[in-house]
Design a protein around this motif. Structure first.
Motif, PDB file in Angstrom:
ATOM      1  N   ILE A 152      33.811  31.805  43.012  1.00  0.00           N
ATOM      2  CA  ILE A 152      34.547  32.883  42.353  1.00  0.00           C
ATOM      3  C   ILE A 152      33.652  34.106  42.202  1.00  0.00           C
ATOM      4  O   ILE A 152      34.078  35.251  42.443  1.00  0.00           O
ATOM      5  CB  ILE A 152      35.066  32.420  40.971  1.00  0.00           C
ATOM      6  CG1 ILE A 152      36.235  31.450  41.153  1.00  0.00           C
ATOM      7  CG2 ILE A 152      35.511  33.609  40.119  1.00  0.00           C
ATOM      8  CD1 ILE A 152      36.720  30.828  39.852  1.00  0.00           C
ATOM      9  N   ALA A 153      32.391  33.869  41.824  1.00  0.00           N
ATOM     10  CA  ALA A 153      31.446  34.989  41.686  1.00  0.00           C
ATOM     11  C   ALA A 153      31.217  35.687  43.028  1.00  0.00           C
ATOM     12  O   ALA A 153      31.131  36.923  43.090  1.00  0.00           O
ATOM     13  CB  ALA A 153      30.130  34.473  41.114  1.00  0.00           C
ATOM     14  N   LEU A 154      31.134  34.902  44.114  1.00  0.00           N
ATOM     15  CA  LEU A 154      30.938  35.492  45.428  1.00  0.00           C
ATOM     16  C   LEU A 154      32.167  36.286  45.868  1.00  0.00           C
ATOM     17  O   LEU A 154      32.061  37.400  46.387  1.00  0.00           O
ATOM     18  CB  LEU A 154      30.636  34.394  46.458  1.00  0.00           C
ATOM     19  CG  LEU A 154      29.285  33.677  46.291  1.00  0.00           C
ATOM     20  CD1 LEU A 154      29.189  32.487  47.239  1.00  0.00           C
ATOM     21  CD2 LEU A 154      28.139  34.662  46.568  1.00  0.00           C
ATOM     22  N   TYR A 155      33.360  35.718  45.664  1.00  0.00           N
ATOM     23  CA  TYR A 155      34.587  36.380  46.103  1.00  0.00           C
ATOM     24  C   TYR A 155      34.866  37.650  45.300  1.00  0.00           C
ATOM     25  O   TYR A 155      35.480  38.607  45.802  1.00  0.00           O
ATOM     26  CB  TYR A 155      35.775  35.427  45.984  1.00  0.00           C
ATOM     27  CG  TYR A 155      35.748  34.287  46.983  1.00  0.00           C
ATOM     28  CD1 TYR A 155      35.063  34.413  48.206  1.00  0.00           C
ATOM     29  CD2 TYR A 155      36.420  33.089  46.731  1.00  0.00           C
ATOM     30  CE1 TYR A 155      35.041  33.368  49.116  1.00  0.00           C
ATOM     31  CE2 TYR A 155      36.399  32.043  47.632  1.00  0.00           C
ATOM     32  CZ  TYR A 155      35.702  32.188  48.839  1.00  0.00           C
ATOM     33  OH  TYR A 155      35.689  31.172  49.753  1.00  0.00           O
ATOM     34  N   LYS A 156      34.412  37.672  44.040  1.00  0.00           N
ATOM     35  CA  LYS A 156      34.611  38.868  43.224  1.00  0.00           C
ATOM     36  C   LYS A 156      33.875  40.059  43.818  1.00  0.00           C
ATOM     37  O   LYS A 156      34.355  41.199  43.783  1.00  0.00           O
ATOM     38  CB  LYS A 156      34.112  38.626  41.793  1.00  0.00           C
ATOM     39  CG  LYS A 156      35.086  37.861  40.913  1.00  0.00           C
ATOM     40  CD  LYS A 156      34.532  37.691  39.504  1.00  0.00           C
ATOM     41  CE  LYS A 156      34.392  39.030  38.816  1.00  0.00           C
ATOM     42  NZ  LYS A 156      33.909  38.891  37.432  1.00  0.00           N
ATOM     43  N   ASN A 157      32.698  39.810  44.375  1.00  0.00           N
ATOM     44  CA  ASN A 157      31.916  40.891  44.972  1.00  0.00           C
ATOM     45  C   ASN A 157      32.475  41.305  46.336  1.00  0.00           C
ATOM     46  O   ASN A 157      32.199  42.412  46.806  1.00  0.00           O
ATOM     47  CB  ASN A 157      30.451  40.459  45.131  1.00  0.00           C
ATOM     48  CG  ASN A 157      29.775  40.262  43.780  1.00  0.00           C
ATOM     49  OD1 ASN A 157      30.109  40.952  42.816  1.00  0.00           O
ATOM     50  ND2 ASN A 157      28.834  39.322  43.706  1.00  0.00           N
ATOM     51  N   GLY A 158      33.232  40.407  46.963  1.00  0.00           N
ATOM     52  CA  GLY A 158      33.718  40.710  48.310  1.00  0.00           C
ATOM     53  C   GLY A 158      35.107  41.318  48.354  1.00  0.00           C
ATOM     54  O   GLY A 158      35.523  41.829  49.394  1.00  0.00           O
ATOM     55  N   ASN A 159      35.850  41.261  47.257  1.00  0.00           N
ATOM     56  CA  ASN A 159      37.240  41.739  47.278  1.00  0.00           C
ATOM     57  C   ASN A 159      37.579  42.333  45.915  1.00  0.00           C
ATOM     58  O   ASN A 159      37.663  41.598  44.912  1.00  0.00           O
ATOM     59  CB  ASN A 159      38.178  40.562  47.604  1.00  0.00           C
ATOM     60  CG  ASN A 159      39.606  41.007  47.810  1.00  0.00           C
ATOM     61  OD1 ASN A 159      40.063  41.971  47.210  1.00  0.00           O
ATOM     62  ND2 ASN A 159      40.319  40.296  48.682  1.00  0.00           N
ATOM     63  N   PRO A 160      37.764  43.657  45.828  1.00  0.00           N
ATOM     64  CA  PRO A 160      38.054  44.289  44.538  1.00  0.00           C
ATOM     65  C   PRO A 160      39.379  43.832  43.933  1.00  0.00           C
ATOM     66  O   PRO A 160      39.516  43.757  42.714  1.00  0.00           O
ATOM     67  CB  PRO A 160      38.080  45.783  44.860  1.00  0.00           C
ATOM     68  CG  PRO A 160      38.313  45.862  46.326  1.00  0.00           C
ATOM     69  CD  PRO A 160      37.680  44.644  46.922  1.00  0.00           C
ATOM     70  N   VAL A 161      40.376  43.525  44.763  1.00  0.00           N
ATOM     71  CA  VAL A 161      41.675  43.068  44.232  1.00  0.00           C
ATOM     72  C   VAL A 161      41.518  41.701  43.575  1.00  0.00           C
ATOM     73  O   VAL A 161      42.026  41.441  42.485  1.00  0.00           O
ATOM     74  CB  VAL A 161      42.729  43.012  45.353  1.00  0.00           C
ATOM     75  CG1 VAL A 161      44.040  42.446  44.813  1.00  0.00           C
ATOM     76  CG2 VAL A 161      42.933  44.388  45.959  1.00  0.00           C
ATOM     77  N   PHE A 162      40.775  40.825  44.280  1.00  0.00           N
ATOM     78  CA  PHE A 162      40.518  39.495  43.729  1.00  0.00           C
ATOM     79  C   PHE A 162      39.727  39.600  42.428  1.00  0.00           C
ATOM     80  O   PHE A 162      39.995  38.882  41.460  1.00  0.00           O
ATOM     81  CB  PHE A 162      39.752  38.651  44.759  1.00  0.00           C
ATOM     82  CG  PHE A 162      39.432  37.256  44.289  1.00  0.00           C
ATOM     83  CD1 PHE A 162      40.401  36.258  44.339  1.00  0.00           C
ATOM     84  CD2 PHE A 162      38.174  36.948  43.779  1.00  0.00           C
ATOM     85  CE1 PHE A 162      40.112  34.970  43.907  1.00  0.00           C
ATOM     86  CE2 PHE A 162      37.881  35.668  43.347  1.00  0.00           C
ATOM     87  CZ  PHE A 162      38.847  34.674  43.408  1.00  0.00           C
ATOM     88  N   SER A 163      38.750  40.521  42.433  1.00  0.00           N
ATOM     89  CA  SER A 163      37.934  40.726  41.239  1.00  0.00           C
ATOM     90  C   SER A 163      38.786  41.183  40.056  1.00  0.00           C
ATOM     91  O   SER A 163      38.601  40.741  38.924  1.00  0.00           O
ATOM     92  CB  SER A 163      36.844  41.769  41.530  1.00  0.00           C
ATOM     93  OG  SER A 163      36.092  42.026  40.362  1.00  0.00           O
ATOM     94  N   ILE A 169      42.215  37.502  33.695  1.00  0.00           N
ATOM     95  CA  ILE A 169      42.380  36.174  33.073  1.00  0.00           C
ATOM     96  C   ILE A 169      41.638  36.152  31.736  1.00  0.00           C
ATOM     97  O   ILE A 169      40.430  36.424  31.674  1.00  0.00           O
ATOM     98  CB  ILE A 169      41.849  35.060  34.001  1.00  0.00           C
ATOM     99  CG1 ILE A 169      42.631  35.055  35.319  1.00  0.00           C
ATOM    100  CG2 ILE A 169      41.939  33.704  33.312  1.00  0.00           C
ATOM    101  CD1 ILE A 169      42.094  34.067  36.340  1.00  0.00           C
ATOM    102  N   ASP A 170      42.350  35.858  30.670  1.00  0.00           N
ATOM    103  CA  ASP A 170      41.785  35.876  29.316  1.00  0.00           C
ATOM    104  C   ASP A 170      41.800  34.460  28.742  1.00  0.00           C
ATOM    105  O   ASP A 170      42.861  33.843  28.591  1.00  0.00           O
ATOM    106  CB  ASP A 170      42.596  36.822  28.422  1.00  0.00           C
ATOM    107  CG  ASP A 170      42.002  36.927  27.021  1.00  0.00           C
ATOM    108  OD1 ASP A 170      40.842  36.509  26.849  1.00  0.00           O
ATOM    109  OD2 ASP A 170      42.700  37.408  26.117  1.00  0.00           O
ATOM    110  N   PHE A 171      40.604  33.955  28.448  1.00  0.00           N
ATOM    111  CA  PHE A 171      40.477  32.633  27.831  1.00  0.00           C
ATOM    112  C   PHE A 171      40.267  32.734  26.323  1.00  0.00           C
ATOM    113  O   PHE A 171      39.801  31.803  25.683  1.00  0.00           O
ATOM    114  CB  PHE A 171      39.299  31.863  28.458  1.00  0.00           C
ATOM    115  CG  PHE A 171      39.561  31.448  29.882  1.00  0.00           C
ATOM    116  CD1 PHE A 171      40.304  30.324  30.153  1.00  0.00           C
ATOM    117  CD2 PHE A 171      39.059  32.216  30.922  1.00  0.00           C
ATOM    118  CE1 PHE A 171      40.541  29.951  31.474  1.00  0.00           C
ATOM    119  CE2 PHE A 171      39.296  31.847  32.239  1.00  0.00           C
ATOM    120  CZ  PHE A 171      40.047  30.715  32.513  1.00  0.00           C
TER     121      PHE A 171
END
Length: 464
Positions: A152-163, A169-171
C-alpha cells in the motif's frame, strides 16, 4: 459455542462498563455472569445451594440499581466469588469457596492451560493441543498484514488517485480503549466459565470433620484437674458478670433523663466490656473444651457453668441494646449506632454457636465454618437495605433531636427524601439551601446518566 459466547460476553462487558459509572450495568453484568456460568455448568445449577448463591448474587446486583452504596458493591463482589468458588467444589466451606472464586477469577485461564499437574489428559484435550498451532495462526495474520501494508505504501507513491483513496479511509471509529476493556472482559469470562479449585486448601477442608474425637492420651486423673480449674475459673467469671449486670440495672433504673455524653459513654464502655467479655469467654471456653474434657463424665457442672456464662453474656448484649436504643431514640440513627447493633448481633451469634459447639462436642473448624456462613448471610441482607434513606426517614419521624448536617453529608441515596422535607418549618435557611444544592446537583447527575448508569432514582425523579 463456548468461544462465541465468550466473545459476545466480552463485547457486552465493554458496552456495560467502558467510560461508565456504576448503575444498571452491574446488575446486567451479574445476569451475564450467571448465563456464562450456566452454559458450562448446567448440572451444578440443579443443586439447591447453587441456586441460593445465584439468587444472592443477583440480589446484590439489583440492590446496586436501587441504591448504589459501597456496602452493596462489596456484597456483590463477595457474592461473585462465592458463586464461582461454589461451582468449583460444592461441598467446600464458604471461606475455601471464596479462595477458589478469587483464584479462578484471577488465574483460571493460566491454571487450565499451563499449570495442570495431571499426568493423564483426556482425548479431547489432546486433540485441542494438536489442532491449535499458535505459531501458524500468528504467521497467517502477521505476515500478510505486513506485506499488504508495505505494498500500500509503494502504490501510494506510484498513483495519486490510489493515494487519495487510501487517505480518505478513516479508522477513527476504532476505539482502542474500548477494545482493551473488551479484551479484559474476555479474559475474565474465559477465567470463570469453568471454575477451578485450589486443591491443597479444598482437599484439606473436605477431609476436616466438625466433630471432636478422643485422643490416645485420654487420662481421667489429668482431666479431673482440668475440670476443677475450669469450674473455679468460670464460676468466678459468672459471679463477676452478675455483679456487672446488677449494677447496670441499678444505674438504668435510677436515671430518668440521661445526657447525650453520659449515654454515649455508657454505650461505648458497655461495648468495650462486651468485647472483652466475649473474647475472653470464647477463648477460655475453646481452651477448656478443646479436647478430651468433652468426653469426661464428670464435666456436667463445668458445662452448666459454661452455658450460664454464655447466657449471662447474652443478657449483657440485651443491656447494651437497650442503652443503644435509648441513645438512638433521643439523638437519632447514625452509622456508628447501627454498627453497634450489627456487632451485637454478630456477638450474640458467636455466643450461641459456641454454646452449640460445647453441647454437640464440635471442634473449632465447626465454629469457623458456621460463623463465616452467617457473616456472609448478614452481609447480603444488610447490603439490600438503603441505610442512608432509612437513617433519614427514622430521624425525621422518630428522633427527639437530630443533626441535619449529618443527614445532608450522607450519600445521594437520601437526596430525594430530604427534598420532600424542604417545606418543614423547623428547617433553617442555611439547611434549606444545602438541601436544595444537594438536590440540584443530584438531579443533574441523574439527567446525564446513560442507560448503563441508570438507577431507580432516575424513574422516581421523573414522577416528581
Amino acid at each position: 459455542m463456548k468461544k462465541i459466547a465468550l466473545f459476545i460476553a466480552a463485547l457486552l462487558f465493554s458496552t456495560f462498563f467502558y467510560d461508565q459509572s456504576i448503575g444498571l450495568n452491574l446488575f446486567l453484568f451479574s445476569l451475564l455472569t450467571v448465563v456464562i456460568l450456566f452454559i458450562n455448568n448446567q448440572t451444578h445449577f440443579k443443586n439447591r445451594k447453587t441456586l441460593v448463591y445465584t439468587m444472592a448474587y443477583l440480589l446484590t446486583g439489583l440492590t446496586i440499581f436501587f441504591h448504589s452504596s459501597a456496602l452493596s458493591i462489596i456484597a456483590n463482589i463477595v457474592a461473585f466469588f462465592t458463586l464461582i468458588g461454589h461451582l468449583s467444589e460444592a461441598k467446600s466451606s464458604i471461606y475455601v469457596t471464596w479462595l477458589n472464586g478469587l483464584y479462578t477469577t484471577i488465574a483460571g485461564f493460566f491454571h487450565r492451560n499451563f499449570a495442570s499437574n495431571d499426568k493423564t489428559t483426556t482425548e479431547e484435550t489432546v486433540k485441542e493441543k494438536v489442532v491449535i498451532d499458535y505459531l501458524h495462526w500468528a504467521k497467517i495474520i502477521l505476515i500478510p498484514t505486513l506485506i499488504v501494508i508495505a505494498f500500500i505504501a509503494l502504490y501510494k507513491n506510484g498513483n495519486p488517485v490510489f493515494s487519495e483513496i487510501i487517505e480518505t479511509i478513516d479508522f477513527g471509529f476504532i476505539n482502542i480503549q474500548w477494545l482493551l476493556v473488551a479484551g479484559l472482559g474476555y479474559y475474565l469470562f474465559n477465567n470463570i466459565y469453568a471454575p477451578i479449585e485450589v486443591k491443597p486448601a479444598t482437599e484439606l477442608d473436605l477431609k476436616t470433620d466438625n466433630n471432636l474425637l478422643k485422643t490416645e492420651g485420654f487420662s481421667i486423673s489429668k482431666l479431673k484437674k482440668e475440670n476443677q480449674l475450669g469450674i473455679i475459673l468460670i464460676a468466678l467469671l459468672n459471679a463477676l458478670i452478675v455483679m456487672y449486670l446488677i449494677t447496670d440495672i441499678v444505674f438504668l433504673s435510677s436515671e430518668q433523663e440521661i445526657r447525650a455524653s453520659l449515654y454515649s459513654a455508657q454505650v461505648h464502655s458497655g461495648i468495650n466490656a462486651l468485647i472483652a467479655s466475649i473474647v475472653i469467654a470464647i477463648l477460655i471456653l475453646l481452651n477448656v473444651f478443646r479436647g478430651d474434657l468433652n468426653f469426661y463424665e464428670g464435666n456436667k457442672t463445668l458445662k452448666r457453668l459454661a452455658f450460664t456464662w454464655i447466657i449471662l453474656n447474652l443478657l449483657l448484649v440485651v443491656s447494651i441494646v437497650y442503652k443503644n436504643s435509648e441513645y438512638i431514640y433521643y439523638f437519632g440513627l447514625t452509622y456508628k449506632r447501627i454498627g453497634v447493633l450489627v456487632y451485637l448481633i454478630l456477638a450474640s451469634i458467636g455466643l450461641i454457636t459456641t454454646l452449640l459447639k460445647i453441647s454437640s462436642i464440635k471442634n473449632n473448624w465447626y465454629l469457623f465454618r458456621i460463623n463465616t456462613q452467617v457473616a456472609f448471610a448478614i452481609l447480603i441482607l444488610s447490603s439490600s437495605i438503603n441505610w442512608d434513606h432509612q437513617i433519614t426517614k427514622f430521624n425525621f419521624n422518630y428522633a427527639q433531636s437530630m443533626d441535619l448536617k449529618y443527614l445532608i453529608d450522607l450519600s445521594n441515596n437520601n437526596t430525594l427524601l430530604l427534598s420532600e422535607h424542604l417545606g418543614d418549618k423547623t428547617l433553617e435557611r442555611d439547611e434549606i439551601r444545602l438541601i436544595k444544592s444537594k438536590f440540584d446537583t443530584y438531579s443533574y447527575q441523574l439527567s446525564t446518566n446513560t442507560w448503563q448508569e441508570l438507577k431507580y432514582d432516575n424513574f422516581k425523579l421523573k414522577t416528581k
